[in-house]
Design a protein around this motif. Structure first.
Motif, short mmCIF file in Angstrom:
data_model
loop_
_atom_site.label_atom_id
_atom_site.label_comp_id
_atom_site.label_asym_id
_atom_site.label_seq_id
_atom_site.Cartn_x
_atom_site.Cartn_y
_atom_site.Cartn_z
N ALA A 132 0.84 -1.20 0.00
CA ALA A 132 0.00 0.00 0.00
C ALA A 132 0.87 1.26 0.00
O ALA A 132 0.60 2.22 -0.73
CB ALA A 132 -0.93 0.00 1.22
N LYS A 133 1.95 1.23 0.79
CA LYS A 133 2.85 2.38 0.83
C LYS A 133 3.54 2.56 -0.53
O LYS A 133 3.68 3.69 -1.02
CB LYS A 133 3.89 2.19 1.93
N ASP A 134 3.99 1.44 -1.11
CA ASP A 134 4.64 1.51 -2.42
C ASP A 134 3.67 2.05 -3.48
O ASP A 134 4.07 2.83 -4.36
CB ASP A 134 5.14 0.13 -2.84
N ALA A 135 2.41 1.60 -3.40
CA ALA A 135 1.41 2.08 -4.36
C ALA A 135 1.17 3.58 -4.20
O ALA A 135 1.02 4.31 -5.18
CB ALA A 135 0.10 1.32 -4.18
N ASP A 136 1.16 4.05 -2.95
CA ASP A 136 1.00 5.49 -2.71
C ASP A 136 2.18 6.26 -3.29
O ASP A 136 2.00 7.31 -3.93
CB ASP A 136 0.89 5.76 -1.20
N HIS A 137 3.39 5.74 -3.06
CA HIS A 137 4.58 6.40 -3.60
C HIS A 137 4.56 6.41 -5.13
O HIS A 137 4.93 7.40 -5.76
CB HIS A 137 5.84 5.68 -3.10
N LEU A 138 4.11 5.29 -5.71
CA LEU A 138 4.02 5.20 -7.17
C LEU A 138 3.01 6.21 -7.71
O LEU A 138 3.25 6.87 -8.73
CB LEU A 138 3.63 3.79 -7.59
N ALA A 139 1.89 6.33 -7.01
CA ALA A 139 0.87 7.29 -7.43
C ALA A 139 1.41 8.73 -7.36
O ALA A 139 1.19 9.54 -8.26
CB ALA A 139 -0.39 7.15 -6.57
N HIS A 239 -4.36 4.07 -12.39
CA HIS A 239 -4.21 2.68 -11.97
C HIS A 239 -3.55 2.60 -10.60
O HIS A 239 -3.93 1.74 -9.77
CB HIS A 239 -3.37 1.91 -13.00
N SER A 240 -2.58 3.46 -10.35
CA SER A 240 -1.89 3.45 -9.06
C SER A 240 -2.85 3.81 -7.93
O SER A 240 -2.83 3.20 -6.86
CB SER A 240 -0.71 4.43 -9.08
N VAL A 241 -3.69 4.81 -8.18
CA VAL A 241 -4.66 5.22 -7.16
C VAL A 241 -5.65 4.08 -6.90
O VAL A 241 -5.97 3.76 -5.74
CB VAL A 241 -5.41 6.49 -7.61
N ARG A 246 -7.48 -0.48 -3.53
CA ARG A 246 -7.77 -1.90 -3.38
C ARG A 246 -6.87 -2.56 -2.35
O ARG A 246 -7.30 -3.44 -1.59
CB ARG A 246 -7.62 -2.60 -4.74
N ILE A 247 -5.61 -2.15 -2.34
CA ILE A 247 -4.68 -2.72 -1.35
C ILE A 247 -5.09 -2.31 0.05
O ILE A 247 -5.00 -3.10 1.01
CB ILE A 247 -3.24 -2.28 -1.66
#
Length: 275
Positions: A132-139, A239-241, A246-247
């Motif tokens: 979830a943290k990685d997805a936030d950073h990616l976003a 997609h990242s958001v 979802r995560i």
């Protein structure tokens, strides 16, 4: 023998069959076993006439005159079980004891499964939180790149304006050079030197116009690429958001499952203690 002991000896085999799960039943007086009915999965090898061992649950129940519950580990008899010793009191005196016991194999397996489930869900929850943290950073990175691509598009637009100015100057210089050549021709011998300069100016303006055209083409291609990158960045950001959302939802489910596993483990612990 007391009347109470005789009555308990009569109903002991019936009591064994009345229990929901396989249960061993034993009846003692104050010193020895008077009856012993092993369960299918729990046979301690006790025989009628065997004396009560000092410090055992049976001897403790008789001595202290109170109900005693104890979990016996597998190391003692090779079978883990819970034993209950209940004193038989007649006319205010302890005359014996009724003992029951059930295996805890199923509870121990349940406890082990609950512990493994808790550990597994803990690991999954930890990885999910990291994802979830990685997805936030990616976003955030995608958003930053999208902004940078937008700024680059603006800079290309400014460059295009400058290039348009250069092309206009080139066109005007070419016209002026052509006019100068015509005027030098009219002047005859006196205008020959000026004619050479005018021709150089005209050739320079043509070269500049050709270069400006190439720059225009290059800028158009760059602008198209920036548009493609910007579009893809927006898709990636969306997609990242969505992935982050979802995560986070998955993490909430994992936390709930982890809580349920902990409750299951506590229930197994309580069952294993005979509470």
């Amino acid at each position: 023998m007391s009347q109470l002991l005789n009555s308990v000896l009569m109903v002991a085999p019936i009591l064994q069959k009345a229990f929901l799960s396989e249960c061993m039943v034993g009846v003692t007086d104050k010193e020895k076993f008077l009856a012993y009915y092993p369960a299918q999965g729990l046979n301690l090898g006790i025989r009628v006439g065997d004396e009560l061992r000092p410090g055992s649950i049976n001897a403790t129940a008789v001595k202290e005159g109170k109900r005693v519950v104890k979990k016996i580990s597998k190391e003692l008899y090779g079978i883990p079980y819970i034993a209950v010793g209940y004193p038989l009191v007649e006319n205010g005196q302890v005359v014996g004891r009724l003992a029951t016991g059930v295996t805890t194999d199923q509870e121990d397996r349940l406890h082990g499964l609950a512990q493994n489930l808790t550990d597994a869900l803990g690991n999954i929850a930890s990885h999910t939180e990291s994802l979830a943290k990685d997805a936030d950073h990616l976003a955030q990175a995608s958003h930053t790149l999208s902004d940078a691509a937008g700024q680059l598009g603006l800079k290309i637009a400014e460059t295009t304006q400058i290039n348009e100015l250069i092309r206009n100057i080139s066109t005007r210089s070419n016209v002026l050079g052509l006019n100068a050549v015509l005027e030098a021709a009219r002047a005859g011998a006196a205008g020959r030197g000026f004619s050479v300069v005018a021709e150089e100016i005209r050739q320079l303006s043509q070269t500049t116009a050709t270069s400006a055209k190439g720059i225009f083409q290059l800028l158009d291609e760059m602008n198209a690429l920036v548009g493609t990158v910007t579009g893809e960045m927006e898709k990636t950001m969306n997609h990242s958001v969505q992935q982050s959302t979802r995560i986070q939802e998955l993490d909430a489910v994992m936390q709930e499952l982890r809580h349920m596993a902990e409750q299951l483990k506590k229930a197994a612990d309580i069952t294993g203690r005979g509470e």
